[in-house]
Design a protein around this motif. Structure first.
Motif, PDB file in Angstrom:
ATOM      1  N   VAL A 320      -4.639 -51.257  35.114  1.00 45.84           N
ATOM      2  CA  VAL A 320      -3.772 -51.905  34.081  1.00 45.84           C
ATOM      3  C   VAL A 320      -2.567 -52.671  34.872  1.00 45.84           C
ATOM      4  CG1 VAL A 320      -2.492 -51.480  32.155  1.00 45.84           C
ATOM      5  CG2 VAL A 320      -4.947 -50.495  32.360  1.00 45.84           C
ATOM      6  N   MET A 321      -1.995 -51.732  35.617  1.00 44.69           N
ATOM      7  CA  MET A 321      -0.695 -52.164  36.219  1.00 44.69           C
ATOM      8  C   MET A 321      -0.833 -53.463  37.150  1.00 44.69           C
ATOM      9  SD  MET A 321       2.487 -51.917  36.778  1.00 44.69           S
ATOM     10  CE  MET A 321       2.517 -50.083  35.877  1.00 44.69           C
ATOM     11  N   ILE A 322      -2.102 -53.512  37.807  1.00 45.21           N
ATOM     12  CA  ILE A 322      -2.237 -54.753  38.828  1.00 45.21           C
ATOM     13  C   ILE A 322      -2.309 -56.170  38.063  1.00 45.21           C
ATOM     14  CG2 ILE A 322      -3.813 -55.870  40.231  1.00 45.21           C
ATOM     15  CD1 ILE A 322      -4.494 -53.124  41.490  1.00 45.21           C
ATOM     16  N   ALA A 323      -2.903 -55.684  36.677  1.00 44.63           N
ATOM     17  CA  ALA A 323      -3.356 -57.076  35.863  1.00 44.63           C
ATOM     18  C   ALA A 323      -1.960 -57.491  35.256  1.00 44.63           C
ATOM     19  CB  ALA A 323      -4.104 -56.656  34.711  1.00 44.63           C
ATOM     20  N   ILE A 324      -0.967 -56.328  34.750  1.00 44.55           N
ATOM     21  CA  ILE A 324       0.308 -56.775  34.360  1.00 44.55           C
ATOM     22  C   ILE A 324       1.339 -57.442  35.556  1.00 44.55           C
ATOM     23  CG2 ILE A 324       2.654 -55.993  33.437  1.00 44.55           C
ATOM     24  CD1 ILE A 324       0.910 -53.665  32.220  1.00 44.55           C
ATOM     25  N   ILE A 330       2.446 -64.921  37.837  1.00 43.81           N
ATOM     26  CA  ILE A 330       2.182 -66.126  37.244  1.00 43.81           C
ATOM     27  C   ILE A 330       3.084 -66.797  36.417  1.00 43.81           C
ATOM     28  CG2 ILE A 330       0.567 -67.503  36.031  1.00 43.81           C
ATOM     29  CD1 ILE A 330      -1.813 -65.589  37.031  1.00 43.81           C
ATOM     30  N   MET A 331       3.494 -66.081  35.257  1.00 38.98           N
ATOM     31  CA  MET A 331       4.434 -66.611  34.388  1.00 38.98           C
ATOM     32  C   MET A 331       5.834 -66.565  35.010  1.00 38.98           C
ATOM     33  SD  MET A 331       2.518 -66.868  31.878  1.00 38.98           S
ATOM     34  CE  MET A 331       3.946 -67.347  30.605  1.00 38.98           C
ATOM     35  N   GLY A 332       6.044 -65.992  36.136  1.00 38.56           N
ATOM     36  CA  GLY A 332       7.441 -65.675  36.680  1.00 38.56           C
ATOM     37  C   GLY A 332       7.713 -67.304  37.178  1.00 38.56           C
ATOM     38  N   TYR A 349       5.256 -52.373  27.493  1.00 41.91           N
ATOM     39  CA  TYR A 349       5.611 -51.038  27.625  1.00 41.91           C
ATOM     40  C   TYR A 349       4.762 -49.867  27.064  1.00 41.91           C
ATOM     41  CZ  TYR A 349       9.319 -47.319  27.206  1.00 41.91           C
ATOM     42  OH  TYR A 349      10.009 -46.008  27.401  1.00 41.91           O
ATOM     43  N   PRO A 350       4.559 -50.107  25.614  1.00 41.61           N
ATOM     44  CA  PRO A 350       3.559 -49.049  25.124  1.00 41.61           C
ATOM     45  C   PRO A 350       2.355 -48.858  26.019  1.00 41.61           C
ATOM     46  CG  PRO A 350       4.174 -50.294  23.455  1.00 41.61           C
ATOM     47  CD  PRO A 350       4.589 -51.131  24.636  1.00 41.61           C
ATOM     48  N   VAL A 351       1.825 -50.000  26.543  1.00 42.26           N
ATOM     49  CA  VAL A 351       0.554 -49.713  27.594  1.00 42.26           C
ATOM     50  C   VAL A 351       0.808 -49.047  28.692  1.00 42.26           C
ATOM     51  CG1 VAL A 351      -1.059 -51.181  28.774  1.00 42.26           C
ATOM     52  CG2 VAL A 351      -0.280 -51.994  26.582  1.00 42.26           C
ATOM     53  N   VAL A 352       1.913 -49.482  29.339  1.00 42.77           N
ATOM     54  CA  VAL A 352       2.506 -48.611  30.559  1.00 42.77           C
ATOM     55  C   VAL A 352       2.522 -47.193  30.436  1.00 42.77           C
ATOM     56  CG1 VAL A 352       4.328 -48.694  32.339  1.00 42.77           C
ATOM     57  CG2 VAL A 352       3.383 -50.468  31.652  1.00 42.77           C
ATOM     58  N   VAL A 353       3.194 -46.821  29.193  1.00 46.43           N
ATOM     59  CA  VAL A 353       3.629 -45.579  28.936  1.00 46.43           C
ATOM     60  C   VAL A 353       2.227 -44.607  28.658  1.00 46.43           C
ATOM     61  CG1 VAL A 353       4.784 -44.212  27.329  1.00 46.43           C
ATOM     62  CG2 VAL A 353       6.053 -45.581  28.137  1.00 46.43           C
ATOM     63  N   ALA A 354       1.385 -45.200  27.824  1.00 51.30           N
ATOM     64  CA  ALA A 354       0.133 -44.519  27.627  1.00 51.30           C
ATOM     65  C   ALA A 354      -0.939 -44.561  28.922  1.00 51.30           C
ATOM     66  CB  ALA A 354      -0.680 -45.541  26.668  1.00 51.30           C
TER      67      ALA A 354
END
Length: 435
Positions: A320-324, A330-332, A349-354
């Motif tokens: 998940v972290m690598i995908a983010i 890319i968007m940067g 943020y909710p995804v990272v905390v979860a």
């Protein structure tokens, strides 16, 4: 259409409006407002538009933003930048590529009172680039070191990006600033190594190693105002003398006092106020847009659906972290840094905390990745800022000049991912969690 589909359409709508040149804040307001009305109704949507603007503009915590911006604007017009560059030149004398090393060092020091990457890059380019050209520097080395040095402003406290992240995720401002210290120093160290390597290929043809009229005492005297300002603001914050907002006010007031003693003119003062107000207004519009768009994310349940997908497909937290991170990189290349933070953090943020990651550590990772985007070709914001401030600089030269620094940023990102303690050690030891 179900709420989740409307939320996805709203997110795509924001990206489409941005591609058409719509301001980020307005794009989020339009997409969030229409999407929320489609799910809940037009009257609640109008109420959201009304309350979002009031809540953001009347939020006492957000007064840090114009105060820190004013401190940076005043500093940029009071001669601090030239003094910092001259002082750094003295300490880097005798080194090959000493001016480039001084450019990175002075950018790091100016970042400590500016908090803005764009302001740091623009100010230091006007001071350092002409001197580097005079002493036979290759434009790629000069432009690359100045563009990269400017990005230190987004990480070294007080950082507007870290400030915004802490405000929208309700993290401690003091802890976020502490978390940025060591990653900022790591960036500075890697940039200095990068300059040393680049000098072997693009060696200056007429560099003078002597610093005429500068002694150790003069160099320290030139450095003193910035060191004093930074020490009082950050020392007062962590010593319990000031709240974050009070620290910003003290910093702005001290910067103005120093500037007046250094001969700040009325016109320069007016320009600093106008710049701080205009940038603050832009940020507040984005904050209002993020608030409105956040209501759409909430009722459409996008973030929670993403969490469900993670559990459903048994994805590991690091996947998940690598995908983010890939998404951020890319968007940067296409989005302005602060806008990207305000647009994406409410989603991720909710995804990272979860997923079990520390929210302060993720804030550093997000800002570092955004920072890389500031100098990533083809549309990194710092590239255009440096090009506009450096007369005669070709686009090709600045594009090739920043590539080694982008590689250094990717190395730093890998180090921070592998060793989260670099970001979390200072907050764990000195953080109060209440600032």
């Amino acid at each position: 259409m179900d709420p989740l589909s409307i939320g996805i359409v709203g997110l795509l709508g924001v990206l489409a409006l941005l591609a058409l040149g719509c301001p980020v804040g307005l794009a989020m307001i339009l997409a969030g407002g229409f999407g929320f009305s489609a799910i809940v109704g037009i009257d609640p949507a109008l109420n959201v538009l009304e309350t979002a603007a009031f809540e953001v503009s009347s939020n006492y915590s957000f007064t840090l933003i114009p105060l820190f911006l004013f401190m940076g604007s005043i500093a940029a017009r009071s001669g601090f930048s030239k003094d910092l560059f001259d002082s750094s030149r003295y300490f880097s004398r005798g080194w090959n590529g000493g001016l480039a090393l001084a450019a990175v060092s002075s950018s790091a020091a100016f970042s400590a009172i500016s908090g803005s990457s764009l302001a740091t890059a623009s100010t230091m380019t006007r001071v350092a680039y002409p001197e580097m050209m005079k002493q036979g520097y290759h434009p790629r080395l000069a432009a690359g070191s100045l563009a990269a040095g400017g990005t230190l402003g987004i990480m070294i406290p007080p950082s507007v990006a870290l400030l915004l992240y802490s405000l929208i995720t309700e993290q401690s401002v003091g802890d976020m600033f502490l978390a940025g210290f060591l990653p900022g120093l790591l960036a500075y160290s890697l940039y200095m190594v990068t300059v040393t390597i680049m000098v072997r290929k693009w060696r200056p043809t007429a560099e003078q190693t002597k610093t005429e009229g500068t002694t150790l005492w003069v160099a320290l005297k030139q450095l003193a105002p910035v060191a004093l300002l930074f020490s009082l603001v950050m020392g007062g914050l962590y010593g319990g003398l000031f709240s974050p907002t009070e620290a910003a006010g003290v910093g702005a007031g001290l910067a103005l006092v120093f500037a007046l003693f250094r001969g700040l003119s009325w016109e320069e003062y007016r320009e600093a106020v106008v710049e701080a107000v205009s940038v603050s207004a832009t940020i507040f519009l984005i904050l209002i847009g993020a608030e409105v768009f956040g209501f759409l994310l909430s009722v459409s349940q996008i973030s929670y659906q993403m969490v469900d997908l993670i559990y459903q497909y048994n994805l590991s937290p690091w996947m998940v972290m690598i995908a983010i991170i890939i998404f951020y990189v890319i968007m940067g290349c296409f989005l302005e840094s602060l806008a990207m933070i305000l647009l994406t953090v409410p989603i991720f943020y909710p995804v990272v905390v979860a997923s079990g990651f520390d929210p302060i550590w993720f804030g550093i990772i997000a800002v570092v990745t955004v920072e890389t985007g500031l100098i990533s070709p083809p549309v990194g914001m710092n590239l255009f800022v440096v090009q506009s401030a450096a007369k005669g600089l070709k686009t090709k030269d600045i594009m090739f000049g920043v590539i080694p620094f982008v590689m250094a940023d990717l190395v730093r990102l890998a180090i921070l991912l592998a060793f989260p303690i670099i970001s979390l050690w200072l907050p764990s030891v000195f953080g109060s969690g209440s600032l």
